[in-house]
Design a protein around this motif. Structure first.
Motif, PDB file in Angstrom:
ATOM      1  N   MET A  31       3.412  -3.657   0.471  1.00  0.00           N
ATOM      2  CA  MET A  31       4.006  -3.271  -0.810  1.00  0.00           C
ATOM      3  C   MET A  31       3.877  -1.760  -1.032  1.00  0.00           C
ATOM      4  N   ILE A  32       2.685  -1.252  -0.797  1.00  0.00           N
ATOM      5  CA  ILE A  32       2.436   0.174  -1.037  1.00  0.00           C
ATOM      6  C   ILE A  32       3.243   1.036  -0.070  1.00  0.00           C
ATOM      7  N   GLU A  33       3.233   0.670   1.208  1.00  0.00           N
ATOM      8  CA  GLU A  33       3.851   1.517   2.230  1.00  0.00           C
ATOM      9  C   GLU A  33       5.376   1.360   2.300  1.00  0.00           C
ATOM     10  N   GLN A  34       5.896   0.171   2.028  1.00  0.00           N
ATOM     11  CA  GLN A  34       7.324  -0.078   2.222  1.00  0.00           C
ATOM     12  C   GLN A  34       8.141  -0.023   0.937  1.00  0.00           C
ATOM     13  N   GLN A  35       7.509  -0.280  -0.213  1.00  0.00           N
ATOM     14  CA  GLN A  35       8.236  -0.239  -1.483  1.00  0.00           C
ATOM     15  C   GLN A  35       7.912   1.004  -2.302  1.00  0.00           C
ATOM     16  N   ILE A  36       6.628   1.298  -2.383  1.00  0.00           N
ATOM     17  CA  ILE A  36       6.171   2.273  -3.386  1.00  0.00           C
ATOM     18  C   ILE A  36       6.212   3.704  -2.864  1.00  0.00           C
ATOM     19  N   ARG A  37       5.704   3.961  -1.676  1.00  0.00           N
ATOM     20  CA  ARG A  37       5.804   5.319  -1.125  1.00  0.00           C
ATOM     21  C   ARG A  37       7.254   5.810  -1.038  1.00  0.00           C
ATOM     22  N   PRO A  38       8.196   4.971  -0.550  1.00  0.00           N
ATOM     23  CA  PRO A  38       9.580   5.438  -0.467  1.00  0.00           C
ATOM     24  C   PRO A  38      10.193   5.778  -1.823  1.00  0.00           C
ATOM     25  N   TRP A  39       9.537   5.328  -2.906  1.00  0.00           N
ATOM     26  CA  TRP A  39      10.028   5.643  -4.241  1.00  0.00           C
ATOM     27  C   TRP A  39       9.351   6.901  -4.788  1.00  0.00           C
ATOM     28  N   GLU A  40       8.935   7.759  -3.884  1.00  0.00           N
ATOM     29  CA  GLU A  40       8.343   9.060  -4.224  1.00  0.00           C
ATOM     30  C   GLU A  40       7.046   8.942  -5.010  1.00  0.00           C
ATOM     31  N   VAL A  41       6.316   7.846  -4.788  1.00  0.00           N
ATOM     32  CA  VAL A  41       4.977   7.733  -5.364  1.00  0.00           C
ATOM     33  C   VAL A  41       4.002   8.178  -4.280  1.00  0.00           C
ATOM     34  N   LEU A  42       3.555   9.427  -4.408  1.00  0.00           N
ATOM     35  CA  LEU A  42       2.732  10.044  -3.366  1.00  0.00           C
ATOM     36  C   LEU A  42       1.350  10.454  -3.877  1.00  0.00           C
ATOM     37  N   ASP A  43       1.088  10.234  -5.181  1.00  0.00           N
ATOM     38  CA  ASP A  43      -0.223  10.540  -5.758  1.00  0.00           C
ATOM     39  C   ASP A  43      -1.240   9.555  -5.169  1.00  0.00           C
ATOM     40  N   GLN A  44      -2.181  10.060  -4.396  1.00  0.00           N
ATOM     41  CA  GLN A  44      -3.116   9.170  -3.700  1.00  0.00           C
ATOM     42  C   GLN A  44      -3.979   8.378  -4.670  1.00  0.00           C
ATOM     43  N   ASP A  45      -4.297   8.955  -5.826  1.00  0.00           N
ATOM     44  CA  ASP A  45      -5.085   8.224  -6.824  1.00  0.00           C
ATOM     45  C   ASP A  45      -4.323   6.997  -7.319  1.00  0.00           C
ATOM     46  N   VAL A  46      -3.027   7.147  -7.499  1.00  0.00           N
ATOM     47  CA  VAL A  46      -2.198   6.018  -7.927  1.00  0.00           C
ATOM     48  C   VAL A  46      -2.134   4.974  -6.822  1.00  0.00           C
ATOM     49  N   LEU A  47      -1.921   5.402  -5.601  1.00  0.00           N
ATOM     50  CA  LEU A  47      -1.849   4.466  -4.478  1.00  0.00           C
ATOM     51  C   LEU A  47      -3.175   3.716  -4.300  1.00  0.00           C
ATOM     52  N   ASN A  48      -4.286   4.425  -4.461  1.00  0.00           N
ATOM     53  CA  ASN A  48      -5.595   3.771  -4.367  1.00  0.00           C
ATOM     54  C   ASN A  48      -5.775   2.737  -5.467  1.00  0.00           C
ATOM     55  N   LEU A  82       7.516  -5.855 -14.656  1.00  0.00           N
ATOM     56  CA  LEU A  82       8.312  -4.834 -13.989  1.00  0.00           C
ATOM     57  C   LEU A  82       8.074  -4.924 -12.483  1.00  0.00           C
ATOM     58  N   ALA A  83       9.045  -4.478 -11.698  1.00  0.00           N
ATOM     59  CA  ALA A  83       8.881  -4.440 -10.247  1.00  0.00           C
ATOM     60  C   ALA A  83       7.736  -3.481  -9.890  1.00  0.00           C
ATOM     61  N   PRO A  84       6.986  -3.756  -8.818  1.00  0.00           N
ATOM     62  CA  PRO A  84       5.840  -2.911  -8.462  1.00  0.00           C
ATOM     63  C   PRO A  84       6.175  -1.431  -8.318  1.00  0.00           C
ATOM     64  N   ARG A  85       7.324  -1.105  -7.715  1.00  0.00           N
ATOM     65  CA  ARG A  85       7.666   0.308  -7.511  1.00  0.00           C
ATOM     66  C   ARG A  85       7.916   1.012  -8.842  1.00  0.00           C
ATOM     67  N   VAL A  86       8.450   0.280  -9.818  1.00  0.00           N
ATOM     68  CA  VAL A  86       8.698   0.872 -11.146  1.00  0.00           C
ATOM     69  C   VAL A  86       7.377   1.122 -11.856  1.00  0.00           C
ATOM     70  N   GLU A  87       6.478   0.144 -11.807  1.00  0.00           N
ATOM     71  CA  GLU A  87       5.150   0.317 -12.421  1.00  0.00           C
ATOM     72  C   GLU A  87       4.446   1.537 -11.838  1.00  0.00           C
ATOM     73  N   ALA A  88       4.456   1.648 -10.514  1.00  0.00           N
ATOM     74  CA  ALA A  88       3.742   2.736  -9.843  1.00  0.00           C
ATOM     75  C   ALA A  88       4.350   4.092 -10.171  1.00  0.00           C
ATOM     76  N   ARG A  89       5.668   4.161 -10.194  1.00  0.00           N
ATOM     77  CA  ARG A  89       6.328   5.445 -10.460  1.00  0.00           C
ATOM     78  C   ARG A  89       6.053   5.912 -11.887  1.00  0.00           C
ATOM     79  N   VAL A  90       6.105   4.978 -12.837  1.00  0.00           N
ATOM     80  CA  VAL A  90       5.806   5.329 -14.234  1.00  0.00           C
ATOM     81  C   VAL A  90       4.368   5.806 -14.356  1.00  0.00           C
ATOM     82  N   LEU A  91       3.450   5.103 -13.698  1.00  0.00           N
ATOM     83  CA  LEU A  91       2.039   5.492 -13.744  1.00  0.00           C
ATOM     84  C   LEU A  91       1.845   6.902 -13.201  1.00  0.00           C
TER      85      LEU A  91
END
Length: 238
Positions: A31-48, A82-91
């Motif tokens: 989820m993190i590598e295939q959905q969320i990173r490609p959506w320009e979520v690159l903040d490592q604190d958010v990914l962690n 919300l979809a995971p990538r949307v949650e992560a990007r907003v965060l």
């Protein structure tokens, strides 16, 4: 007499449990590598944080196998996560800090409030549906989130009781952004909202520059079901 060698028996239950845990962690990684990173979520604190806050614990049992899928998971009362990538990007875009207070409008299952609470001093999440407010409250307690509070009520025009807030996160669509919500922001505060109507809404981050000025940044396009009692643009009659 030789030493007695202990005999270990095969335990299918333990092996099955270990396999489930491994599968869940692999799904989370994907989820993190295939959905969320490609959506320009690159903040490592958010990914962690996406590994720390267990999304599967906030998903209704019937949909647990879909916890990491790019999908809006159904919730009670006809609502959706919300979809995971949307949650992560907003965060990521809100960039919440440890000393800040947060208002979330639309508690859902409590997952977004849990993510926000790990970055904030305090989170107040509001839902108009009593069933969802109770679900969010139970999930937050079960996952040890102590700095998030749940209220039942209509937050479509904001929540004045504890205003002003450093951050406001609207986890539902708004055809029109009410002025009242903007007024509940502190100067320097940020608001995340999905603004517009079908088929496409704009995910916006709005920063309060001073008492009268706001800066709007369009971050991405999506569609999110409107909040109940959301304000609509006036219809002109000719």
């Amino acid at each position: 007499m030789g030493a007695v060698v202990p005999q270990y028996t095969h335990c299918p239950r333990l092996n099955h449990t270990a396999e489930l845990i491994m599968n869940i962690e692999q799904a989370r990684f994907n989820m993190i590598e295939q959905q969320i990173r490609p959506w320009e979520v690159l903040d490592q604190d958010v990914l962690n944080l996406l590994s720390i806050v267990k999304r599967e614990n906030f998903v209704p049992a019937a949909y647990r196998e879909l916890a990491f899928v790019d999908f809006e998971i159904p919730l009670p009362a006809g609502q959706h996560m919300l979809a995971p990538r949307v949650e992560a990007r907003v965060l990521q875009e809100l960039a919440v800090k440890k000393h800040e207070t947060v208002l979330e409008i639309g508690a859902g299952s409590g997952y977004m409030a849990a993510l926000l609470a790990h970055r904030a001093q305090h989170v107040l999440t509001v839902d108009i549906e009593p069933e969802l407010a109770e679900l969010a409250k139970a999930n937050l307690a079960a996952n040890g989130v102590l700095n998030a509070e749940v209220a039942t009520g209509d937050g479509a025009r904001g929540w004045a009781a504890a205003a002003p807030y450093d951050v406001i996160c609207v986890s539902g669509g708004l055809p029109v952004l009410p002025q009242e919500i903007l007024e509940h922001l502190k100067v320097g505060g940020r608001l995340a909202a999905f603004v517009g109507t079908a088929p496409v809404m704009k995910a916006q981050i709005i920063t309060r520059v001073d008492e009268k000025q706001f800066r709007i940044a369009d971050v991405f396009e999506t569609y999110v079901e409107p909040l109940q009692n959301a304000v609509h643009a006036p219809r002109f009659k000719f």
